[in-house]
Each structure stands twice: as structure tokens, then as C-alpha cells.
Scaffold this active site. Structure first.
Site, short mmCIF file in Angstrom:
data_model
loop_
_atom_site.label_atom_id
_atom_site.label_comp_id
_atom_site.label_asym_id
_atom_site.label_seq_id
_atom_site.Cartn_x
_atom_site.Cartn_y
_atom_site.Cartn_z
N LYS A 136 8.17 1.97 0.18
CA LYS A 136 8.72 1.19 -0.93
C LYS A 136 9.79 1.99 -1.69
O LYS A 136 10.87 1.48 -1.97
CB LYS A 136 7.59 0.77 -1.88
CG LYS A 136 6.51 -0.08 -1.26
CD LYS A 136 5.49 -0.53 -2.27
CE LYS A 136 4.75 0.63 -2.90
NZ LYS A 136 3.94 1.40 -1.92
N PRO A 139 0.83 -1.21 0.00
CA PRO A 139 0.00 0.00 0.00
C PRO A 139 0.86 1.25 0.00
O PRO A 139 2.05 1.21 0.29
CB PRO A 139 -0.81 -0.14 1.29
CG PRO A 139 -0.01 -1.05 2.15
CD PRO A 139 0.69 -1.99 1.24
N SER A 192 -14.09 -12.84 -1.14
CA SER A 192 -13.74 -13.06 0.26
C SER A 192 -14.79 -12.60 1.25
O SER A 192 -14.66 -12.85 2.45
CB SER A 192 -12.40 -12.37 0.58
OG SER A 192 -12.53 -10.97 0.42
N GLY A 212 2.65 4.66 1.10
CA GLY A 212 3.15 5.20 2.35
C GLY A 212 3.90 4.25 3.24
O GLY A 212 4.23 4.61 4.38
N LYS A 269 -5.36 -7.88 5.89
CA LYS A 269 -6.67 -7.88 6.55
C LYS A 269 -6.51 -7.96 8.07
O LYS A 269 -7.23 -7.29 8.81
CB LYS A 269 -7.51 -9.04 6.02
CG LYS A 269 -7.90 -8.88 4.55
CD LYS A 269 -8.63 -10.11 4.03
CE LYS A 269 -9.01 -9.95 2.56
NZ LYS A 269 -9.67 -11.15 2.02
#
Length: 804
Positions: free
Chosen positions: A373, A368, A690, A370, A733
């Protein structure tokens, strides 16, 4: 052509054997010549002023070895010069004279005895040999004839110039006359001094004859060029002459710097140590460049092309820091967590210690926004002692951005890969390809397809940019690509990279990052110190818990910056403040809490269940709501659900209906009601299988009148047979559940191996239950019913639902 009186070849003897010495630079004075010279150096001015008023004054004129010396000593002068009579002195200004000298004869310096107020030396006059023989006569005739031919090829001279040669009968005097008038471009000071020092007349005539012969050849070639006569020339001598002629012509046109630029360019390419294949092309292009006019468009195109070749790092590399401990320490200093990434870089460093020819790795960081990376690339470069460059690929739609444009296009340039290498200055930098999942495709090509060669270790050693059209070795580059999700990356491109998932940060990680990195960074950025603003641990926790809910830390940094700005304003206004960032102070600056615990209040009623979802920005919690109304057994789905999620909802409702008897639900009653399943936040598209488990729990909760526990969330795909199947993004998750305060999570049993990547502190604070069938779900998630709806199970019967 200035001349002297032939009878003056036997000058009168001076009263003494010493004469004042006048140094001459950039020229040589010969016997039989009358020349004006400018005098401006202090010693020379004193000499001229001392001679004023003297008739037939004599001076010794000697040339300097180097024209750069302003006040030479005798060591900087040649030992042979010319005795000259001062014919005329003209005052040009203060300390500046023009002196007309008439060369009389040669002399050799015997001894120097004075430098002040001007140079003076004892000299030995060199008498001129007047003995003539057949050989000397032949040499003189040849010199006279060659000089006439030279004069004949120079149409701008007066017609009677050649007649002067007939007035000089002595071969030695003729040689002096010709040498003194020879252009400096064709005869240097050293060449003329050699003639002056040739006391033997035959040797002197031969030297001048050779010089005239070279000039004659130059003039002949010039005539051939002007008349466009194409004849085969002797390569070595003619090429030299042509280059000298071209150089002179360009200097006259003010273009004399081109050859210097081309030579400098050739030298730069030589220092770049290009491969043999490239060197062959370079030589051809340099040859073309020399033959082009500077004003032509092709000249600039070719020159720019060669400059790019010269600037690329064909052989320059940086030395890697291969100490495993040093690499690990640098990575730990810049980033908290991210152990999997650090482990991979440490492994590469260890392998490089054992195999120095190891090719650079090609890594893909997916995670994601922030989470660090891109900054990881900079940290990796620092830890290994390599240069760092970043290429932003977000929104790139043109293949030429990667491979460059062909030189046939106006304004063509190499692609971003070679531009980054030129900027880095080495062929083994760390190159970050940022946002590779956000490249587009249009009629100009697919940049992702162009990256296939760049990121293939077996092919990128001969990467060929369209602009260069030459192979360039990229095998030593460490490529790091970043992306937020898999969807925008073609499969073949992913297959060429080693994928490392960079998850979101836990609450503990965020607190550590804020404390160790963000707070000091923002205090410094706002000109504050700890004495002006002190962040307490509870204050940082308040920012993390109530003002951010993200996988990364960008929002957290912005909130910390807002707190710093409030204090900076007070300091700038002249207030002597010392503030402490407590939870109360944070709320006062940032306002009411932006994120509130909404689990309990939204799950107190039946029909509401908490699910977990994966997004490119990390994991998120989502609420699935179900309600019923009189109807005909229809199912309504809202909340911007896409096809896969709609099918999951239909599967959940169908399974509940199929098990109505086991759930103690009246099938006829189910036919008399419509079900409405909704997911809030209409503006956000939702898809994926899911949420099947959560939809089943929400529908069952509604029909049974039993609310779902507020501290439970779940994820999993379902089937009509009641199986719970594995899903992706389990780690993200679970991190989202941890951020939201969930304390119990149900996941598919087949996702057990994914728990290895979950931080231990998250697993310690969340109860994780593995389920493999839908029979296990309801007893784990349902509260006792607050009221038993019509046709629903009684509280006592809920215990039997484990056998659904």
C-alpha cells in the site's frame, strides 16, 4: 582636518607637461589637502621608489572608476585628477610604502604614453578662477555657515576646528577643503569626483553645499532621536535619512547584516509569489521585524514565521506525465497485480488530459500488511512525475500534528501537512498518509477530526494551519491514505475518500513477486550475484509454501534475505562458493518447515470443522472444535470468543436441537450431555458472525459421528430459521483457503457478487459452492461416519439430512 598652505594655490609649473600617474582607489585627492596613502601595488611601488631622493617631486593622482581593478589602465581611471607634491615617503615593509601627498591643483589628462614601469601622461593644468562676485560671496558664506553648524553638532571635534574655515577665504578652496574631509559614508568616490571635475567655482560650491546640507539634516535627525523629540518629518527625505542612520548605527554595533537578511527574506517571499491575502500579512510582519531588536525573542519568532512563508510552495508545481501508456507502464514495472488500483490511477491520468483543472483524488487503500500500500504511493508519484512525501500517522494523538501549533507557544511549528509540502517543494505532490487507522484520541484533540478539512475536496483549497493562520491551497495534492482495517477510521473520514481494497497476494502472485522483485533486490542488498547464489523455481516455491503464511510479502522477503545471508557469510570467509537455492538448500538454511498442512490431521475426527476468518492482516483459516460429555444439556464456549461469536455458537446449537428429529437424534439424549465448543489460540480475541455455519457443521458432525471433509472450509452467518446470510471479507477468506490448500469452499449465495474481485487462478483451483440455507450444508461437508455414536443417525440416514 588636514589643510595646506593657502599660498600654494598657484603651484610652480613643472619642467615638462608630463607627470607620473598614481592611481587612487576608494578616495579622491583634492587641492588644499594633505593626506597619507598606502602604496603596495607593483606599478605604484616602482613610481614611489623612482621618486625617492627627489625634492618637491610632483605626481598626478587620479581616482579609479572601480576599486576592484588591481592594475588599472587609463580607461579605468577618471580623466580629471589632482597634481600633488610628495611631502614624505615612509617605508612600511617590503614593497609597501606610506606616502604623504599635498594636493596642489586640478589637471586633465591630454594623452597617455606609458604604462611601464609605471603610468605616465601628458596633462593640462586647470587654473583656478579667482574672479569673485556677489553671488559667489553669498554661496561661500552659506557654505561656511552650514559647515559651522555641522561642526557644532559634532561635539567630539577639537574646539579650534571651526577656526580653520576662517583661514580659507576663497570659496573654491573652501569647497575643496570641505569635500576632501567629508566622511566616505556620506559621500561616495563618484560624488567627490563630480566636485573635483566642477571647474566652475559656483557649480562646485553648490555641489558641496548640497552635500553639507544632507549631512546637516542627518545630524539634526540624530539629535532629535537622541533627545526623543517626536516631530513630524517629511516622509521621503526623513525616512531615507533615518534608514541611513540606522544602517550606520547597526554597522557600528556589528548588526549591519540584519537589514540584508530582512531584504533577502522579502525577496524570497516575492519570488514565492504568495497570494494577495498572504502578501498583505507579510508586509505587515516585515515592517514589524525591521523595528525589532535582534536580541528580542519576538524577532526570532517573527523571522522564523516569515521564513516558513517564504519556503512553502505557494505557486510551484510539477508538470504531470499525462500519457496513459507511460503511467500504466510505470505501475506495471513496480507492482504485480493490484489491477483495481492501477485502473483508478490510469483513469485519473486520462481525465487530467481532458481537464487540466481537475482536483487531485483522495484515495484510501485498505488491506493487510505487506501488500504494497505504501510503496504504491511512491510508484504512483513516479508514474505521474510528481514529488513523493510520506506522513506516518500511526500513534499520533495530537490534533496539532496535523494543523500545527499556534505561534503563542514556545517552539511552535506548522503541522505535518505543511512540513511535507515544504520538503516536497511543490504544491501538487503525492502525499501518503500512512496508517490512518492507528491514530488515537486524547485530551489534546482528535487528529482524525483535523483530517476532515484536509481530505475534503470542497474545503482543502483554503486549509488553514494554526501556525501560519493563513489559507493554503491543498486542492492539487494527491492524497493517498493507507489502513489495515476499517475499525479505527471514523465514518465521516471514510466518506471523504475513495476506498480501494488492496487484497492479499495469491500463491502465484507471491512466486512472481519473489522472482521478479524480491530475489534481485536481496541479492543486490547482500552484495551477491546470480553466479554466487541462484534461486530455482522449486526453491522459491518451498519458501512460499513452507516458511510463510501471510497476505503480504514482508515475511517472504525476510526468508529470502536469510538464504542470502547464509551465502554472504561463506563468501566473506573467502570461500569460492556457487550455491543453488533448491528446496533442500532452503530447508538446510531456514530449518524445519514452519507451516505444515494441518487440515487433514485435524479434521479426521468428528466435531472439527474448518472455518474462514478475516483479520487486519488478511484472511485466515480457523478450526472450530466441539466435544460432548455427560451433563444436563449445557453449552460451554471457550477460545476467547467475543459476544457476537458466542451468540453465533448458541444459535448453531439451538438450531441443531430444534432439528433433532430430522437428524434422528434423541432429544432426551441431548438433555443428558453437555456440549463444549472451542476455538484454538486462546490468546487471540475472536468475534464476528461469519463462523455460524462452521459451528453448525462442527456440532452436527460431533452428534452424528461423521467427520467433516478435510478439504472443505466454510463461512457464513446463520439464523434460527436456517438461513445462511452474507458476510464480509470473502476475497481475503478465499485467498487464505487457497494458501492453506483447501479445495472446496462454501459461501453464502448472497456473496456471489464478491467473486468478481477474486483472482481467476484462485477460482480455477477452488470449487466454490453457494449455499442459501443450512439444509444444503451437511450433505456437502460430512464424510460417512467412522462409527455411529449412540443415538446418532445411521450412514444410510445421512442421505436424508438434505431435508433438515
Amino acid at each position: 582636518m588636514p589643510t595646506g598652505d593657502p599660498s600654494s594655490r598657484t603651484p610652480p609649473s613643472p619642467d615638462a607637461d608630463s607627470v607620473p600617474i598614481l592611481p587612487l582607489r576608494n578616495s579622491v585627492l583634492f587641492p588644499m589637502s594633505v593626506v597619507p596613502i598606502n602604496v603596495g601595488r607593483p606599478r605604484s611601488v616602482r613610481l614611489v621608489e623612482d621618486l625617492l631622493g627627489r625634492e618637491r617631486a610632483l605626481v598626478g593622482v587620479i581616482s579609479q572608476r572601480s576599486p576592484d581593478v588591481d592594475e588599472p589602465t587609463f580607461k579605468e581611471l577618471y580623466s580629471v585628477g589632482t597634481v600633488a607634491r610628495v611631502v614624505k615617503v615612509i617605508r612600511l615593509g617590503p614593497n609597501n610604502y606610506s606616502v604623504v601627498l599635498n594636493g596642489l591643483g586640478r589637471f586633465r589628462v591630454k594623452s597617455a604614453f606609458s604604462l611601464e614601469p609605471y603610468m605616465r601622461a601628458r596633462i593640462e593644468r586647470i587654473p583656478e578662477s579667482l574672479v569673485r562676485d556677489v553671488e559667489l560671496e553669498a554661496l561661500g558664506a552659506g557654505l561656511r555657515e552650514a559647515t559651522r553648524e555641522v561642526l557644532g553638532l559634532m561635539p567630539n571635534l577639537p574646539r579650534d576646528t571651526a577656526g580653520i574655515l576662517d583661514n580659507v577665504r576663497e570659496p573654491g578652496a573652501l569647497a575643496d577643503l570641505i569635500a576632501s574631509n567629508f566622511p566616505q559614508a556620506q559621500a561616495s568616490v563618484g560624488d567627490k569626483q563630480e566636485i573635483l571635475e566642477a571647474f566652475d567655482v559656483k557649480a562646485r560650491v553648490r555641489l558641496v553645499l548640497a552635500m553639507v546640507g544632507r549631512q546637516l539634516e542627518v545630524l539634526r535627525v540624530k539629535k532629535e532621536i537622541s533627545s526623543m523629540v517626536q516631530e513630524e518629518m517629511g516622509k521621503s527625505q526623513r525616512e531615507y535619512i533615518l534608514r541611513q542612520q540606522m544602517k550606520s548605527i547597526k554597522e557600528e554595533l556589528g548588526e549591519g547584516g540584519d537589514d540584508d537578511e530582512i531584504e533577502e527574506l522579502r525577496e524570497r517571499i516575492r519570488r514565492a509569489k504568495v497570494p494577495a491575502e498572504v502578501d498583505k500579512v507579510v508586509r505587515k510582519q516585515l515592517s514589524r521585524l525591521r523595528s525589532m531588536a535582534q536580541q528580542s525573542a519576538e524577532f526570532n519568532v517573527t523571522k522564523t514565521y516569515l521564513e516558513w512563508i517564504a519556503d512553502l510552495p505557494w505557486s510551484k508545481t510539477t508538470v504531470d506525465k499525462l500519457s496513459v501508456e507511460s503511467v500504466r507502464r510505470c505501475l506495471d514495472e513496480d507492482h504485480l497485480g493490484l489491477e483495481k488500483v492501477k485502473k483508478r490511477i490510469v483513469e485519473y491520468s486520462a481525465i487530467r488530459q481532458l481537464r487540466t483543472d481537475k482536483k487531485g483524488p483522495i484515495l484510501l487503500f485498505i488491506g493487510p500488511p505487506g501488500v504494497g500500500k505504501t510503496s504504491l504511493g511512491k510508484s504512483i508519484a513516479r508514474s505521474m512525475g510528481r514529488r513523493y512525501e510520506r506522513i506516518a500517522l500511526g500513534g499520533v494523538r495530537d490534533e496539532a500534528e496535523i494543523r500545527g501549533h499556534r505561534r503563542t507557544y514556545v517552539g511552535a511549528l506548522p503541522g505535518r501537512i505543511l512540513q511535507a509540502l515544504k520538503k516536497a517543494g511543490t504544491k501538487n505532490p503525492v502525499l501518503v498518509l500512512d496508517e490512518v487507522d492507528k491514530m488515537g484520541v486524547d485530551l489534546r484533540g482528535d487528529p482524525a477530526a483535523a483530517l476532515l478539512e484536509v481530505l475534503d475536496p470542497e474545503q482543502n483549497s483554503t486549509f488553514q494551519d494554526h501556525y501560519l493562520d493563513l489559507p493554503f491551497d491543498l486542492s492539487q495534492v494527491m492524497f493517498l491514505a493507507t489502513a489495515n482495517n476499517w475499525d479505527g477510521i471514523p465514518g465521516p473520514l471514510v466518506d471523504r475518500m475513495e476506498v480501494i481494497e488492496v487484497p492479499g497476494y495469491t500463491r502465484t502472485d507471491k512466486l512472481g513477486i519473489a522472482r521478479e522483485f524480491l530475489v534481485p533486490k536481496q541479492l543486490s542488498a547482500h552484495g551477491l550475484t546470480d553466479e554466487r547464489l541462484e534461486f530455482t523455481e522449486p526453491g522459491i516455491e518451498a519458501v512460499v509454501d513452507h516458511y510463510t503464511r501471510e497476505a503480504g510479502v514482508r515475511g517472504l522477503e525476510r526468508q529470502i534475505a536469510a538464504v542470502c545471508r547464509a551465502t554472504a557469510v561463506k563468501v566473506a570467509e573467502g570461500n569460492d562458493v556457487r550455491e543453488v537455492a533448491t528446496p533442500e538448500h532452503v530447508e538446510q538454511v531456514l530449518g524445519p518447515h514452519k507451516h505444515r498442512p494441518e487440515i487433514a490431521e485435524r479434521t479426521l475426527q468428528p466435531g472439527v470443522a474448518t472455518g474462514l476468518a478475516w483479520t487486519p492482516a488478511g484472511g485466515e483459516i480457523l478450526f472450530i472444535e466441539a466435544t460432548k460429555m455427560p451433563g444436563k444439556g449445557n453449552v460451554v464456549l471457550t477460545g476467547n470468543m467475543r459476544n457476537v461469536m458466542q451468540e453465533s455458537a448458541s444459535t448453531a446449537v439451538s438450531f441443531v436441537r430444534s432439528k433433532a428429529d430430522r437428524l434422528h437424534l434423541d432429544p432426551e439424549w441431548l438433555k443428558e450431555i453437555d456440549l463444549h465448543v472451542h476455538i484454538p489460540q486462546h490468546g487471540t480475541p475472536k468475534d464476528g458472525p461469519s463462523a455460524g455455519v462452521t459451528m453448525f457443521a462442527a456440532v452436527a458432525s460431533l452428534l452424528l459421528g461423521a467427520p467433516v471433509r478435510s478439504d472443505v472450509a466454510m463461512t457464513g452467518e446463520i439464523s434460527l430459521r436456517g438461513r445462511v446470510m452474507p458476510v464480509g471479507g470473502v476475497k481475503e477468506k478465499l485467498l487464505a483457503a487457497h494458501r492453506a490448500g483447501i479445495r472446496h469452499v462454501l459461501i453464502p449465495a448472497k456473496n456471489r457478487r464478491d467473486l468478481e474481485d477474486v483472482p481467476q487462478d484462485v477460482k480455477d483451483q477452488i470449487k466454490i459452492t453457494m449455499v442459501s440455507s443450512m439444509e444444503e450444508i451437511l450433505p456437502l461437508v460430512l464424510e460417512p461416519p467412522r462409527r455411529a455414536p449412540a443415538q446418532s443417525a445411521s450412514p444410510e440416514e445421512l442421505e436424508e439430512q438434505a431435508g433438515v
